[in-house]
Motif scaffolding. Structure first.
Motif, short mmCIF file in Angstrom:
data_model
loop_
_atom_site.label_atom_id
_atom_site.label_comp_id
_atom_site.label_asym_id
_atom_site.label_seq_id
_atom_site.Cartn_x
_atom_site.Cartn_y
_atom_site.Cartn_z
N ILE A 18 22.38 -5.03 20.30
CA ILE A 18 21.04 -4.12 20.14
C ILE A 18 21.00 -3.49 18.94
CG2 ILE A 18 22.00 -2.26 21.46
CD1 ILE A 18 19.10 -1.91 22.68
N GLU A 19 19.89 -3.31 18.32
CA GLU A 19 19.93 -2.94 16.83
C GLU A 19 20.26 -1.46 17.20
OE1 GLU A 19 16.02 -2.49 13.75
OE2 GLU A 19 15.45 -2.58 16.13
N ASP A 20 20.82 -1.07 15.97
CA ASP A 20 21.10 0.42 16.01
C ASP A 20 19.96 1.27 15.94
OD1 ASP A 20 21.67 3.22 14.55
OD2 ASP A 20 23.54 2.16 14.39
N GLU A 21 19.92 2.28 16.71
CA GLU A 21 18.62 3.18 16.80
C GLU A 21 18.24 3.86 15.49
OE1 GLU A 21 19.41 6.52 19.86
OE2 GLU A 21 19.40 4.99 21.35
N SER A 22 19.20 4.14 14.73
CA SER A 22 18.62 4.57 13.32
C SER A 22 18.17 3.80 12.49
CB SER A 22 20.12 5.40 12.69
OG SER A 22 20.99 4.24 12.18
N ALA A 23 18.22 2.54 12.82
CA ALA A 23 17.54 1.35 12.11
C ALA A 23 16.19 0.74 12.45
CB ALA A 23 18.63 0.23 11.79
N THR A 24 15.98 1.11 13.81
CA THR A 24 14.78 0.67 14.30
C THR A 24 13.70 1.40 13.81
OG1 THR A 24 13.82 -0.20 16.41
CG2 THR A 24 14.79 2.12 16.45
N LYS A 25 12.40 0.67 13.98
CA LYS A 25 11.15 1.08 13.51
C LYS A 25 10.36 1.65 14.81
CE LYS A 25 10.33 -2.18 9.61
NZ LYS A 25 9.95 -3.19 9.31
N GLN A 26 10.69 1.25 15.89
CA GLN A 26 9.90 1.60 17.22
C GLN A 26 11.14 1.47 18.13
OE1 GLN A 26 8.48 2.93 19.90
NE2 GLN A 26 6.83 2.86 18.53
N ILE A 27 11.32 2.80 18.72
CA ILE A 27 12.23 2.69 19.88
C ILE A 27 12.05 1.99 21.10
CG2 ILE A 27 11.69 4.86 21.30
CD1 ILE A 27 15.42 4.15 20.06
N TYR A 28 10.83 1.73 21.30
CA TYR A 28 10.54 1.03 22.66
C TYR A 28 10.76 -0.54 22.55
CZ TYR A 28 8.55 4.59 25.21
OH TYR A 28 8.62 5.93 26.02
N ALA A 29 10.99 -0.77 21.22
CA ALA A 29 10.69 -2.32 20.93
C ALA A 29 12.04 -2.79 20.02
CB ALA A 29 9.43 -2.78 20.26
N ARG A 30 13.31 -2.07 20.27
CA ARG A 30 14.53 -2.42 19.54
C ARG A 30 14.85 -3.91 19.61
NH1 ARG A 30 18.80 1.87 21.73
NH2 ARG A 30 20.14 0.64 20.27
N GLU A 31 15.15 -4.48 18.78
CA GLU A 31 15.59 -5.87 18.69
C GLU A 31 17.02 -5.90 19.63
OE1 GLU A 31 16.78 -9.45 15.74
OE2 GLU A 31 16.81 -7.31 14.90
N ARG A 32 17.07 -7.00 20.25
CA ARG A 32 17.86 -7.01 21.20
C ARG A 32 18.07 -8.57 21.77
NH1 ARG A 32 13.83 -4.39 23.19
NH2 ARG A 32 12.89 -4.88 25.18
N LEU A 33 19.45 -8.77 21.90
CA LEU A 33 19.96 -10.20 22.58
C LEU A 33 20.65 -9.74 23.91
CD1 LEU A 33 20.37 -13.24 22.50
CD2 LEU A 33 22.43 -12.69 21.16
N THR A 34 20.48 -10.18 25.07
CA THR A 34 20.92 -10.00 26.28
C THR A 34 21.26 -11.34 26.84
OG1 THR A 34 19.47 -8.11 27.00
CG2 THR A 34 20.73 -8.87 28.65
#
Length: 176
Positions: free
Chosen positions: A81-97
């Motif tokens: 998952i994308e680092d919280e400090s780098a995300t533009k939108q906390i609800y839409a963090r880039e992630r791979l599950t």
């Protein structure tokens, strides 16, 4: 159709390329783990990892609850998952599950030695110390299938080779 709907439609149809998925992995040092024990009780944790030939490897201690679950051979779920400090939108963090098959790597085997060397190269000299401790084992996490999300309405199925297969949902989020 107004301009906003047209943008949403274009975004949904703009399939991300596999290198985007691989870039997320390359920018991540640890993987989030979701495991279950024999009674079905869930445990979440994390572990530093390395990737070798599309398999993820983690060096974990039996002192941690998740290690017994992983060593049992039960499938697990892992998330990058994308680092919280780098995300533009906390609800839409880039992630791979990913759903992943787990297996324990035999200590001092060729795979063990190669992977531990790569772990040391990636995560430092601490690997020399922990890899010699008897309670640490090396677990292989083989991707089975999963999903990649890179924004609202932008979710995709991923195969075992981490390739984008198709858009996960052709229905936009619904307004109340």
């Amino acid at each position: 159709m107004n301009h906003t709907n047209s943008q949403e439609e274009s975004q949904r149809k703009a399939k991300p390329v596999a290198p985007k998925v691989k870039e997320l992995i390359a920018n991540t040092q640890s993987v989030i783990l979701a495991t279950v024990d024999a009674e079905g009780n869930p445990t979440s944790s994390y572990a530093p990892f390395v990737q070798v030939d599309n398999i993820f490897y983690i060096l974990v201690s039996f002192m941690a609850r998740h290690t017994k679950n992983l060593a049992s051979g039960r499938n697990t779920s892992v998330m990058f998952i994308e680092d919280e400090s780098a995300t533009k939108q906390i609800y839409a963090r880039e992630r791979l599950t990913l759903e992943a098959a787990t297996s324990q790597v035999e200590r001092d085997s060729e795979i063990w030695n190669n992977v531990v060397a790569k772990l040391k190269e990636t995560h430092g000299k601490v690997v020399d110390i922990i890899s010699e401790m008897g309670d640490f084992i090396l677990i292989a996490l083989q991707p089975v299938k999963g999903s990649y999300v890179n924004g609202f309405g932008s979710a995709y199925f991923v195969d075992e080779n981490l390739e984008i297969i198709e858009h996960r949902n052709d229905v936009n989020h619904q307004s109340k």
